[in-house]
Design a protein around this motif. Sequence first.
Motif, PDB file in Angstrom:
ATOM      1  N   ALA A 102      11.526  18.721   0.469  1.00  0.00           N
ATOM      2  CA  ALA A 102      11.837  17.290   0.444  1.00  0.00           C
ATOM      3  C   ALA A 102      10.513  16.542   0.400  1.00  0.00           C
ATOM      4  N   LEU A 103      10.342  15.696  -0.600  1.00  0.00           N
ATOM      5  CA  LEU A 103       9.118  14.917  -0.771  1.00  0.00           C
ATOM      6  C   LEU A 103       9.478  13.439  -0.734  1.00  0.00           C
ATOM      7  N   SER A 104       8.772  12.680   0.087  1.00  0.00           N
ATOM      8  CA  SER A 104       9.023  11.241   0.167  1.00  0.00           C
ATOM      9  C   SER A 104       7.704  10.503   0.323  1.00  0.00           C
ATOM     10  N   LEU A 105       7.726   9.226  -0.043  1.00  0.00           N
ATOM     11  CA  LEU A 105       6.555   8.362   0.093  1.00  0.00           C
ATOM     12  C   LEU A 105       7.033   6.970   0.484  1.00  0.00           C
ATOM     13  N   GLU A 106       6.323   6.354   1.411  1.00  0.00           N
ATOM     14  CA  GLU A 106       6.592   4.974   1.794  1.00  0.00           C
ATOM     15  C   GLU A 106       5.275   4.223   1.842  1.00  0.00           C
ATOM     16  N   MET A 107       5.255   3.034   1.244  1.00  0.00           N
ATOM     17  CA  MET A 107       4.072   2.181   1.285  1.00  0.00           C
ATOM     18  C   MET A 107       4.417   0.949   2.110  1.00  0.00           C
ATOM     19  N   ARG A 108       3.500   0.548   3.003  1.00  0.00           N
ATOM     20  CA  ARG A 108       3.745  -0.648   3.804  1.00  0.00           C
ATOM     21  C   ARG A 108       2.445  -1.395   4.043  1.00  0.00           C
ATOM     22  N   ASP A 109       2.601  -2.688   4.266  1.00  0.00           N
ATOM     23  CA  ASP A 109       1.456  -3.559   4.511  1.00  0.00           C
ATOM     24  C   ASP A 109       1.056  -3.554   5.980  1.00  0.00           C
ATOM     25  N   ILE A 110      -0.232  -3.735   6.200  1.00  0.00           N
ATOM     26  CA  ILE A 110      -0.792  -3.912   7.534  1.00  0.00           C
ATOM     27  C   ILE A 110      -1.183  -5.380   7.668  1.00  0.00           C
ATOM     28  N   ASP A 111      -0.800  -6.010   8.748  1.00  0.00           N
ATOM     29  CA  ASP A 111      -1.160  -7.399   9.000  1.00  0.00           C
ATOM     30  C   ASP A 111      -2.647  -7.453   9.333  1.00  0.00           C
ATOM     31  N   PRO A 112      -3.469  -8.119   8.501  1.00  0.00           N
ATOM     32  CA  PRO A 112      -4.914  -8.130   8.747  1.00  0.00           C
ATOM     33  C   PRO A 112      -5.296  -8.847  10.044  1.00  0.00           C
ATOM     34  N   ASP A 113      -4.456  -9.756  10.511  1.00  0.00           N
ATOM     35  CA  ASP A 113      -4.756 -10.450  11.762  1.00  0.00           C
ATOM     36  C   ASP A 113      -4.582  -9.549  12.977  1.00  0.00           C
ATOM     37  N   LEU A 114      -3.870  -8.442  12.802  1.00  0.00           N
ATOM     38  CA  LEU A 114      -3.599  -7.537  13.919  1.00  0.00           C
ATOM     39  C   LEU A 114      -4.254  -6.176  13.740  1.00  0.00           C
ATOM     40  N   SER A 115      -5.225  -6.109  12.835  1.00  0.00           N
ATOM     41  CA  SER A 115      -5.838  -4.830  12.515  1.00  0.00           C
ATOM     42  C   SER A 115      -7.338  -4.987  12.289  1.00  0.00           C
ATOM     43  N   PRO A 116      -8.110  -5.158  13.383  1.00  0.00           N
ATOM     44  CA  PRO A 116      -9.566  -5.289  13.206  1.00  0.00           C
ATOM     45  C   PRO A 116     -10.174  -4.001  12.660  1.00  0.00           C
ATOM     46  N   LYS A 117     -11.232  -4.135  11.904  1.00  0.00           N
ATOM     47  CA  LYS A 117     -11.900  -2.983  11.271  1.00  0.00           C
ATOM     48  C   LYS A 117     -13.406  -3.125  11.391  1.00  0.00           C
ATOM     49  N   THR A 118     -14.073  -1.989  11.472  1.00  0.00           N
ATOM     50  CA  THR A 118     -15.523  -1.936  11.336  1.00  0.00           C
ATOM     51  C   THR A 118     -15.865  -0.526  10.863  1.00  0.00           C
ATOM     52  N   GLY A 119     -17.021  -0.333  10.330  1.00  0.00           N
ATOM     53  CA  GLY A 119     -17.425   0.996   9.882  1.00  0.00           C
ATOM     54  C   GLY A 119     -18.718   0.945   9.098  1.00  0.00           C
ATOM     55  N   THR A 120     -19.305   2.116   8.907  1.00  0.00           N
ATOM     56  CA  THR A 120     -20.576   2.216   8.194  1.00  0.00           C
ATOM     57  C   THR A 120     -20.508   3.124   6.971  1.00  0.00           C
ATOM     58  N   ILE A 121     -19.291   3.463   6.534  1.00  0.00           N
ATOM     59  CA  ILE A 121     -19.136   4.365   5.385  1.00  0.00           C
ATOM     60  C   ILE A 121     -19.841   3.798   4.150  1.00  0.00           C
ATOM     61  N   ARG A 122     -19.686   2.495   3.893  1.00  0.00           N
ATOM     62  CA  ARG A 122     -20.322   1.898   2.703  1.00  0.00           C
ATOM     63  C   ARG A 122     -21.834   2.069   2.726  1.00  0.00           C
ATOM     64  N   ASP A 123     -22.416   2.090   3.916  1.00  0.00           N
ATOM     65  CA  ASP A 123     -23.862   2.269   4.047  1.00  0.00           C
ATOM     66  C   ASP A 123     -24.313   3.673   3.652  1.00  0.00           C
TER      67      ASP A 123
END
Length: 128
Positions: A102-123
């Motif tokens: 059985a193969l399934s996929l679901e796509m959903r949005d993340i509310d940007p106001d409730l999902s802070p992010k940081t990281g250094t991958i781009r560096d």
Amino acid sequence: MPHITLEYSANLEQRITVQDLCEHLRVEAARIDAFPMPGIRVRALKAEHYSIADGNPEHAFIDISVRLRAGRPMDVKKDAASRLFNAAKAFLKPVLANSSLALSLEMRDIDPDLSPKTGTIRDHLGTA
């Protein structure tokens, strides 16, 4: 973003190399203009305990969850979901042809106001 998570039944490891499926989906995600490459994350989580349909231990599953920061138009999301699902189906074609999966996929949005992010991958891109 996106974050792509595969949850799969442990018995699939006898049929596929899960790392190869992760890489296959990462490559396809990187081809999608709406997905910034530095934000792509693909991970797989093995379900050791599961029961499917009639309980036959040969049944297997992969459930793909795609989480995106909100803001993309519906047609862009539908296209991306279709492309990722079709990439998974293409990779899994031999398994789908020869076993119960059985193969399934679901796509959903993340509310940007409730999902802070940081990281250094781009560096560090291109340094590996």
